[in-house]
Design a protein around this motif. Sequence first.
Motif, short mmCIF file in Angstrom:
data_model
loop_
_atom_site.label_atom_id
_atom_site.label_comp_id
_atom_site.label_asym_id
_atom_site.label_seq_id
_atom_site.Cartn_x
_atom_site.Cartn_y
_atom_site.Cartn_z
N GLY A 92 48.79 29.48 42.65
CA GLY A 92 48.22 28.25 42.09
C GLY A 92 46.72 28.13 42.26
O GLY A 92 46.10 27.24 41.68
N ARG A 93 46.14 29.02 43.01
CA ARG A 93 44.70 28.94 43.30
C ARG A 93 43.87 29.96 42.51
O ARG A 93 42.66 29.82 42.42
N LEU A 94 44.52 30.98 42.01
CA LEU A 94 43.81 32.03 41.26
C LEU A 94 44.06 31.87 39.77
O LEU A 94 45.13 31.44 39.35
N ASP A 95 43.09 32.26 39.00
CA ASP A 95 43.26 32.31 37.55
C ASP A 95 44.39 33.30 37.26
O ASP A 95 44.39 34.42 37.80
N PRO A 96 45.37 32.93 36.44
CA PRO A 96 46.51 33.83 36.17
C PRO A 96 46.11 35.18 35.59
O PRO A 96 46.86 36.15 35.67
N ARG A 97 44.92 35.27 35.03
CA ARG A 97 44.45 36.54 34.47
C ARG A 97 43.90 37.48 35.54
O ARG A 97 43.66 38.65 35.27
N VAL A 98 43.70 36.96 36.74
CA VAL A 98 43.16 37.77 37.83
C VAL A 98 44.31 38.56 38.46
O VAL A 98 45.31 38.00 38.88
N ARG A 99 44.13 39.87 38.48
CA ARG A 99 45.14 40.74 39.10
C ARG A 99 44.81 40.88 40.59
O ARG A 99 43.68 41.24 40.94
N LEU A 100 45.79 40.62 41.44
CA LEU A 100 45.61 40.71 42.88
C LEU A 100 46.23 42.00 43.39
O LEU A 100 47.42 42.24 43.19
N ASN A 101 45.42 42.82 44.03
CA ASN A 101 45.90 44.05 44.68
C ASN A 101 45.75 43.88 46.18
O ASN A 101 44.66 43.57 46.67
N ILE A 102 46.83 44.09 46.90
CA ILE A 102 46.81 43.96 48.36
C ILE A 102 46.95 45.36 48.95
O ILE A 102 47.89 46.09 48.65
N TYR A 103 45.99 45.72 49.80
CA TYR A 103 45.99 47.02 50.45
C TYR A 103 46.09 46.82 51.96
O TYR A 103 45.42 45.96 52.53
N HIS A 104 46.91 47.64 52.59
CA HIS A 104 47.06 47.61 54.05
C HIS A 104 46.43 48.89 54.59
O HIS A 104 46.88 49.99 54.29
N ARG A 105 45.37 48.71 55.37
CA ARG A 105 44.63 49.85 55.92
C ARG A 105 44.51 49.72 57.43
O ARG A 105 44.57 48.62 57.98
N LEU A 106 44.28 50.82 58.08
CA LEU A 106 44.09 50.82 59.53
C LEU A 106 42.68 50.32 59.83
O LEU A 106 41.70 50.85 59.30
N SER A 107 42.58 49.32 60.70
CA SER A 107 41.27 48.72 60.97
C SER A 107 40.31 49.69 61.65
O SER A 107 39.10 49.57 61.47
N HIS A 108 40.82 50.64 62.40
CA HIS A 108 39.89 51.57 63.08
C HIS A 108 39.29 52.60 62.12
O HIS A 108 38.38 53.35 62.51
N THR A 109 39.73 52.63 60.87
CA THR A 109 39.14 53.55 59.89
C THR A 109 38.27 52.81 58.87
O THR A 109 37.66 53.44 58.01
N ASP A 110 38.20 51.49 58.97
CA ASP A 110 37.45 50.68 58.01
C ASP A 110 36.58 49.70 58.80
O ASP A 110 37.09 48.77 59.41
#
Length: 83
Positions: free
Chosen positions: A27-45
């Motif tokens: 409900g907070r994002l424009d429906p045309r916005v594609r959301l990609n969720i990435y899970h990464r290791l914090s010690h490498t980023d």
Amino acid sequence: MELIVDKSKGRRQIAGFNQYVVSQLQGRLDPRVRLNIYHRLSHTDRGLSAVDLFCWGIARSHQGDKEWYNEYRGKILLDSRYL
């Protein structure tokens, strides 16, 4: 739009987490916005590592240790617990 989070969960937990985040943002994002969720290791980023440290300070405040939280209180826009 990209959301990068610390990879601290297993495959099932990641799916549940992603579903929860998407449902909260729909409900907070424009429906045309594609959301990609990435899970990464914090010690490498480095960026994720910095955010992880910042969030650690917020988590400590929920356990009564407010020293770090009070130092950065003016920078915190939202302090909410996940589930």
